[in-house]
Design a protein around this motif. Structure first.
Motif, PDB file in Angstrom:
ATOM      1  N   PHE A 255       0.837  -1.213   0.000  1.00  0.00           N
ATOM      2  CA  PHE A 255       0.000   0.000   0.000  1.00  0.00           C
ATOM      3  C   PHE A 255       0.868   1.258   0.000  1.00  0.00           C
ATOM      4  O   PHE A 255       0.559   2.233  -0.686  1.00  0.00           O
ATOM      5  CB  PHE A 255      -0.923   0.003   1.220  1.00  0.00           C
ATOM      6  N   GLU A 256       1.956   1.237   0.758  1.00  0.00           N
ATOM      7  CA  GLU A 256       2.871   2.386   0.782  1.00  0.00           C
ATOM      8  C   GLU A 256       3.503   2.591  -0.597  1.00  0.00           C
ATOM      9  O   GLU A 256       3.680   3.735  -1.051  1.00  0.00           O
ATOM     10  CB  GLU A 256       3.958   2.188   1.844  1.00  0.00           C
ATOM     11  N   ASP A 257       3.854   1.498  -1.262  1.00  0.00           N
ATOM     12  CA  ASP A 257       4.392   1.598  -2.636  1.00  0.00           C
ATOM     13  C   ASP A 257       3.389   2.308  -3.542  1.00  0.00           C
ATOM     14  O   ASP A 257       3.734   3.230  -4.282  1.00  0.00           O
ATOM     15  CB  ASP A 257       4.669   0.196  -3.204  1.00  0.00           C
ATOM     16  N   TRP A 258       2.139   1.854  -3.483  1.00  0.00           N
ATOM     17  CA  TRP A 258       1.089   2.438  -4.326  1.00  0.00           C
ATOM     18  C   TRP A 258       0.903   3.922  -4.023  1.00  0.00           C
ATOM     19  O   TRP A 258       0.809   4.755  -4.937  1.00  0.00           O
ATOM     20  CB  TRP A 258      -0.221   1.677  -4.082  1.00  0.00           C
ATOM     21  N   ALA A 259       0.880   4.274  -2.735  1.00  0.00           N
ATOM     22  CA  ALA A 259       0.650   5.666  -2.333  1.00  0.00           C
ATOM     23  C   ALA A 259       1.803   6.565  -2.768  1.00  0.00           C
ATOM     24  O   ALA A 259       1.589   7.689  -3.240  1.00  0.00           O
ATOM     25  CB  ALA A 259       0.446   5.742  -0.821  1.00  0.00           C
ATOM     26  N   LYS A 260       3.030   6.099  -2.624  1.00  0.00           N
ATOM     27  CA  LYS A 260       4.200   6.931  -2.964  1.00  0.00           C
ATOM     28  C   LYS A 260       4.260   7.211  -4.471  1.00  0.00           C
ATOM     29  O   LYS A 260       4.565   8.327  -4.890  1.00  0.00           O
ATOM     30  CB  LYS A 260       5.483   6.240  -2.504  1.00  0.00           C
ATOM     31  N   ILE A 261       3.975   6.185  -5.280  1.00  0.00           N
ATOM     32  CA  ILE A 261       3.994   6.384  -6.735  1.00  0.00           C
ATOM     33  C   ILE A 261       2.932   7.415  -7.136  1.00  0.00           C
ATOM     34  O   ILE A 261       3.184   8.324  -7.931  1.00  0.00           O
ATOM     35  CB  ILE A 261       3.742   5.059  -7.480  1.00  0.00           C
ATOM     36  N   ASN A 262       1.756   7.286  -6.567  1.00  0.00           N
ATOM     37  CA  ASN A 262       0.690   8.229  -6.913  1.00  0.00           C
ATOM     38  C   ASN A 262       0.997   9.641  -6.446  1.00  0.00           C
ATOM     39  O   ASN A 262       0.626  10.615  -7.110  1.00  0.00           O
ATOM     40  CB  ASN A 262      -0.648   7.751  -6.330  1.00  0.00           C
ATOM     41  N   ASP A 263       1.674   9.769  -5.316  1.00  0.00           N
ATOM     42  CA  ASP A 263       2.085  11.103  -4.857  1.00  0.00           C
ATOM     43  C   ASP A 263       3.051  11.737  -5.852  1.00  0.00           C
ATOM     44  O   ASP A 263       2.958  12.937  -6.145  1.00  0.00           O
ATOM     45  CB  ASP A 263       2.747  11.010  -3.482  1.00  0.00           C
ATOM     46  N   LYS A 271      -2.969  16.702 -13.121  1.00  0.00           N
ATOM     47  CA  LYS A 271      -3.954  16.035 -13.977  1.00  0.00           C
ATOM     48  C   LYS A 271      -3.771  14.517 -14.000  1.00  0.00           C
ATOM     49  O   LYS A 271      -4.695  13.773 -14.338  1.00  0.00           O
ATOM     50  CB  LYS A 271      -3.885  16.597 -15.399  1.00  0.00           C
ATOM     51  N   LEU A 272      -2.555  14.038 -13.679  1.00  0.00           N
ATOM     52  CA  LEU A 272      -2.322  12.593 -13.695  1.00  0.00           C
ATOM     53  C   LEU A 272      -3.123  11.882 -12.614  1.00  0.00           C
ATOM     54  O   LEU A 272      -3.368  10.677 -12.704  1.00  0.00           O
ATOM     55  CB  LEU A 272      -0.829  12.304 -13.522  1.00  0.00           C
ATOM     56  N   GLU A 273      -3.532  12.624 -11.564  1.00  0.00           N
ATOM     57  CA  GLU A 273      -4.338  12.014 -10.512  1.00  0.00           C
ATOM     58  C   GLU A 273      -5.706  11.588 -11.048  1.00  0.00           C
ATOM     59  O   GLU A 273      -6.332  10.667 -10.515  1.00  0.00           O
ATOM     60  CB  GLU A 273      -4.503  13.015  -9.359  1.00  0.00           C
ATOM     61  N   GLU A 274      -6.165  12.279 -12.121  1.00  0.00           N
ATOM     62  CA  GLU A 274      -7.471  11.972 -12.695  1.00  0.00           C
ATOM     63  C   GLU A 274      -7.392  10.902 -13.782  1.00  0.00           C
ATOM     64  O   GLU A 274      -8.421  10.448 -14.282  1.00  0.00           O
ATOM     65  CB  GLU A 274      -8.068  13.248 -13.297  1.00  0.00           C
ATOM     66  N   ARG A 275      -6.174  10.488 -14.147  1.00  0.00           N
ATOM     67  CA  ARG A 275      -6.022   9.502 -15.218  1.00  0.00           C
ATOM     68  C   ARG A 275      -6.568   8.151 -14.756  1.00  0.00           C
ATOM     69  O   ARG A 275      -6.272   7.708 -13.634  1.00  0.00           O
ATOM     70  CB  ARG A 275      -4.533   9.384 -15.586  1.00  0.00           C
ATOM     71  N   PRO A 276      -7.347   7.440 -15.576  1.00  0.00           N
ATOM     72  CA  PRO A 276      -7.861   6.121 -15.191  1.00  0.00           C
ATOM     73  C   PRO A 276      -6.710   5.182 -14.802  1.00  0.00           C
ATOM     74  O   PRO A 276      -5.690   5.129 -15.489  1.00  0.00           O
ATOM     75  CB  PRO A 276      -8.571   5.634 -16.459  1.00  0.00           C
TER      76      PRO A 276
END
Length: 433
Positions: A255-263, A271-276
């Motif tokens: 989960f930390e891996d996923w969160a860090k990449i998205n940050d 705008k990348l936060e809205e990308r599917p």
């Protein structure tokens, strides 16, 4: 070899010189002016070619100069215009002015093109300067110089799907099993240093392009690690497939891996936060993967995040087909054009600034005993003036007087015989009697 950045020099062709000529025909004792205009220099044009995939050619050729226009001819004939120089670039190329860092163009579609270096206009021949007071002028203009500049080309991978995730989570392995791509695969970080592209055949008549993008680490939005080299390619993708090592084989929390990449994606471009995004929970054939997946889903629920999660094993291909079906289904609901913030519609864009009244302004300063006149429009006039004829010199002097340069020099203290410099041109100030 994949090259995604190149710096090149471009120069439009110079305009051809105008001609001083007169009619020399039998029974025409006083033939009038017959010098034609010079031809225009060629433009340097970048055109998208969908057959290209890299910028590798620009490693070996870095200078592009268009041809100059032909000189004017006698009998009032116009010199031929030079052909434009067409430079082919791959789809996804962003053209940036190296001096100003301004984005000149964002080229995405096959056949799309932009003029990056305008050719110079041809000089006028003496036919153009005939007046009732001076029916046989010996005046002709030099051709205008073409625009020259250094530009930086950046290629953002044109892929439908981008695989993102920490190093060594299995992105390259996944690409290798779903496409014909043969990325380098190794058990160490940053095995993938450049994007690998593969065409994925879903099996039901649908296909899409998938890119295995270089691994990401914290601080990438600031350029740490592969940083911007990675993030510029993510912008182009229509769907992000986030590969997570659900077995935590390197001791990190999935989960930390996923969160860090998205940050990192959000900090680079909001705008990348809205990308599917689809999560590929990889390495599900490893011990503890099921428990880690359940914990991953629990933490997502705590933050109120809903995502499509597909448990897979890229190595054994378990669950991979279901993932591909989902990706293909989602692509059908997303527009074809990449969602890039600075996308430019070139057909409606003017790359070059038009001349305005400000171009008529000039400033005068002193360097010891030399008076320096700074004026882009006057420097341009000098380059177009043929000083080999007396009439051209007198015309140049008249234009300076009309602009008010003579009077301004007197007000600054210029005396007869003092040196005046305009650009690279120096002459003596002469007081008219």
């Amino acid at each position: 070899m994949f090259v995604d950045k190149a710096k090149i020099y471009v120069k439009g062709g110079d305009g051809g010189d105008g001609l001083v000529a007169f009619r020399r025909e039998k029974y025409v004792p006083e033939g009038g002016p017959a010098g034609g205009d010079g031809g225009d220099g060629g433009d340097v044009i970048f055109r998208v070619d969908e057959g290209l995939r890299t910028l590798v050619d620009f490693r070996y050729q870095k200078h592009f100069k268009a041809q100059r226009g032909e000189k004017g001819r006698n009998k009032s004939q116009h010199g031929a215009n030079a052909d434009d120089m067409i430079v082919r670039v791959p789809p996804g190329t962003v053209v940036i002015d190296d001096d100003t860092q301004e984005i000149i163009a964002d080229l995405t579609r096959h056949g799309q093109q932009v003029v990056v270096a305008k050719g110079g206009r041809g000089g006028r021949g003496n036919t153009r300067f005939a007046t009732p007071n001076n029916p046989a002028p010996e005046i002709a203009e030099n051709g205008e110089e073409g625009v020259e500049r250094w530009v930086v080309l950046e290629l953002k991978v044109m892929a439908d799907v981008g695989l993102v995730g920490f190093p060594s989570v299995g992105k390259s392995t996944l690409l290798s099993v779903v496409s014909g791509a043969k990325p380098k695969i190794g058990a160490y970080h940053f095995t993938t240093l450049t994007p690998n592209l593969g065409v994925v055949d879903v099996g039901d008549g649908r296909s899409f392009v998938m890119a295995d993008l270089p691994g990401l680490i914290e601080g990438a939005h600031e350029g740490v690690g592969l940083g911007h080299e990675f993030l510029r390619h993510v912008e182009r993708t229509r769907i992000i497939v986030h590969v997570v090592d659900m077995a935590a084989t390197e001791g990190r929390d999935p989960f930390e891996d996923w969160a860090k990449i998205n940050d990192e994606l959000k900090l680079y471009n909001a705008k990348l936060e809205e990308r599917p995004q689809i999560v590929a929970a990889n390495k599900m054939d490893m011990p503890d993967a099921e428990e880690q997946l359940a914990e991953f889903k629990r933490k997502l629920a705590e933050i109120g995040k809903e995502l499509d999660i597909y448990p897979i094993s890229a190595l054994s291909r378990t669950g991979v087909q279901e993932l591909l079906y989902k990706v293909a289904d989602k692509l059908e609901t997303i527009p074809e054009m990449p969602m890039v913030e600075e996308l430019v519609e070139l057909s409606e864009r003017k790359v070059y600034r038009l001349e305005t009244e400000e171009d008529e302004d000039f400033t005068i300063r002193r360097e010891n005993d030399v008076f320096v006149v700074d004026s882009p429009s006057i420097e341009k006039l000098i380059k177009r003036t043929n000083f080999s004829t007396h009439e051209s010199v007198m015309r140049f002097a008249r234009i300076l007087r009309k602009k008010g340069v003579d009077q301004a020099l007197r007000e600054r203290g210029a005396k007869d015989g003092q040196t005046i410099r305009i650009g690279d041109f120096e002459f003596e100030f002469v007081e008219q009697e």
